[in-house]
Design an enzyme around this catalytic site. Structure first.
Site, short mmCIF file in Angstrom:
data_model
loop_
_atom_site.label_atom_id
_atom_site.label_comp_id
_atom_site.label_asym_id
_atom_site.label_seq_id
_atom_site.Cartn_x
_atom_site.Cartn_y
_atom_site.Cartn_z
CG ASP A 110 41.05 27.92 48.34
OD1 ASP A 110 41.24 29.14 48.27
OD2 ASP A 110 40.21 27.32 47.65
CG ASN A 145 32.49 37.16 48.33
OD1 ASN A 145 32.25 37.52 49.48
ND2 ASN A 145 33.72 37.04 47.87
CG ASP A 177 35.01 41.64 53.63
OD1 ASP A 177 35.57 40.95 52.76
OD2 ASP A 177 34.81 42.86 53.50
CD GLU A 188 39.05 32.27 47.86
OE1 GLU A 188 38.86 31.50 46.91
OE2 GLU A 188 39.23 33.48 47.72
#
Length: 537
Positions: free
Chosen positions: A414, A422, A431, A457
């Site tokens: 993770d 973001n 992305d 993620e």
């Protein structure tokens, strides 16, 4: 007029309304309202139910969602009177479409799963197809094109076996959209050749326009610009005569994009401006993001920096809204489990008809379907496996390792504080971080290992043959590679780390328990400060 005369008149109105559905839904509504009124006066519940069903379909097609739900509400009352499994499945299908058009994806999926369960109980193959298309559309809207392709491929296989031209054409369209979203452009062009015949028989002219538009989109991505322009203009010649705003908008977006590539900037601005107007009329976040992105690019190319800046700002504002909406619409665990159970039932049905299908298909068709299956197991953003592949392969691998008394370790990876990435740098940078992470994971594994994007993620790695100590070493190597990656080349202020949980096969009852142990180890790594590896104890 006698009761029998009234009944005949109702049936004639319903038959006429059905015939008008494709060319003119407004005419269908007019005829079905008369039929429903007469049927209600005569207590002809089955005929009124049919009229209300076509009213719901027609209002949906025209975007009159409130009127569509009113028809569904009356249909639900009639369903309790008629007690027809087919009617029940039909109205759940119609209700799902209305929910989906309002972006209520969870509610749409519940309706379509209810339709599919009922269809399976009565062996209604046409409803398998339409409900599977609907389920796939939900995954597509949630930007899970690999899962969407899986469901749309199921619909396509059943449509091929049924041989109904309208359903076959509709299924080809959905698969084509998935392949373009997955970047499988060459495969989409192969599909175009295979599916072209179905569109010679369809009454839906807008579907033919979409078919041409998807081909143009694929040619554009492959830099076959003149060919792309030709197909997109063919699509527009049809679309400009229809009232289907989504199809028109997608067509205009791609025309704008192809003229940007051809340096026809004035034409590009004209098509993109028209696309923006149409999308504003029905409010699609996904399409509007594409408009703003292309207008921003056009501003840079024409040195209109004010235009570029304004559209980039609009893009980022809308991207945050879209991310929030997608997060709120993510499917809950119980609903996903129900959908997977239905998926399994459909796979059993497909297996039963496999020999028939293989006899009907030539070798090229079989190769195409195998390629489609492979694409449905791939995450479109990263090229790694997707959640469906993990769900399919992990139980098999778990059982094999247990029977062979062979080690099996699971890593759950993770990215730390990814939401900040973001929020700070935008979703395009986010992305790129996910893509780069997947590349690191794939490069860190052996041929027999599986790397799958678990969601957002998070990634899961399956390491057959690796004992716990070895898995920890692999995890630590991955953690260091992620931390040392040249993130500054993605953005000067960017730094990324990862937390990893490790679990080794021991006394777990099933594969799900082993995955849960890796998740618990990951949670411990986060609790202890992140950017570390922890093993399940």
């Amino acid at each position: 007029m006698s009761v029998s005369d009234n009944t005949r008149q109702i049936e004639q109105l319903i038959a006429q309304g059905r015939d008008w559905f494709v060319p003119d839904c407004a005419r269908t509504i007019e005829l079905m309202e008369r039929a429903a009124q007469l049927a209600r006066a005569e207590s002809c519940y089955e005929q009124e139910a049919q009229a209300q069903l076509w009213l719901a379909r027609s209002h949906w097609a025209l975007g009159n969602l409130d009127a569509g739900h009113q028809a569904i509400a009356r249909l639900e009352v009639l369903d309790r009177k008629v007690k027809s499994p087919r009617l029940n499945a039909d109205f759940e299908l119609a209700r799902g479409r209305l929910y989906f058009s309002a972006s209520e994806y969870g509610a749409a999926l519940k309706s379509w799963s209810a339709c599919l369960r009922k269809a399976l109980s009565i062996s209604a193959v046409d409803l398998y197809i339409q409900a599977s298309l609907g389920v796939g559309n939900v995954y597509f809207a949630l930007q899970q094109a690999g899962d969407a392709l899986n469901w749309h491929e199921v619909a396509l296989e059943f449509a091929q076996s049924l041989g109904e031209h309208e359903l076959l054409a509709e299924s080809y369209l959905h698969v084509a959209a998935d392949l373009n979203a997955l970047g499988q452009y060459e495969l989409m062009l192969i599909l175009f050749t295979k599916g072209e015949q179905a569109f010679h028989h369809t009454q839906h002219h807008a579907w033919r326009a979409d078919w041409y538009s998807y081909r143009g989109e694929a040619c554009l991505a492959l830099q076959r610009l003149d060919e792309a322009k030709d197909w997109l203009h063919r699509a527009w010649e049809i679309n400009r005569k229809t009232t289907y705003l989504w199809s028109q908008s997608l067509n205009l977006l791609n025309l704008g994009k192809v003229y940007v590539a051809l340096q026809g900037y004035e034409k590009a601005a004209e098509y993109l401006s028209l696309a923006e107007q149409k999308i504003n009329s029905f409010g699609s976040l996904t399409l509007m993001l594409r408009v703003y992105s292309q207008l921003s690019e056009l501003g840079l190319l024409t040195q209109n920096y004010q235009m570029a800046w304004e559209n980039r700002r609009k893009y980022h504002v809308l991207a945050i809204q879209n991310a929030q909406k997608l997060a709120s619409e993510r499917l809950n665990t119980a609903l996903e489990r129900r959908i997977r159970e239905l998926d399994t039932q459909l796979m059993v049905l497909q297996t039963r008809q496999e020999n028939v299908m293989l006899r009907q298909q030539n070798s090229a068709d079989s190769e195409l379907l195998q390629t489609l299956l492979h694409a449905s197991l791939q995450d479109p953003l990263t090229g790694a496996g997707n959640r469906r592949q993990l769900d399919q392969e992990m139980p098999i691998l778990y059982q094999r390792c247990r029977e062979d008394e062979r080690p099996l370790s699971v890593l759950m990876v993770d990215l730390d504080y990814f939401k900040r990435v973001n929020d700070t740098f935008g979703h395009l940078i986010g992305d790129e971080v996910i893509r780069a992470t997947a590349k690191i994971l794939l490069q860190s594994c052996r041929g027999g290992d599986l790397v799958a994007r678990y969601g957002g993620e998070e990634f899961v790695l399956l390491l057959p043959g690796a004992v716990g100590i070895t898995a920890v070493e692999v995890a630590e190597r991955i953690r260091l590679r992620i931390g040392a990656y040249a993130w500054h080349e993605v953005h000067p202020d960017l730094a990324v780390t990862a937390s990893i949980g490790v679990a080794e096969l021991s006394a777990e009852l099933d594969a799900a328990a082993l995955l849960e142990h890796a998740d618990q180890a990951l949670y411990r790594a986060k609790e202890l400060g992140r950017n570390r590896v922890e093993s399940y104890q």
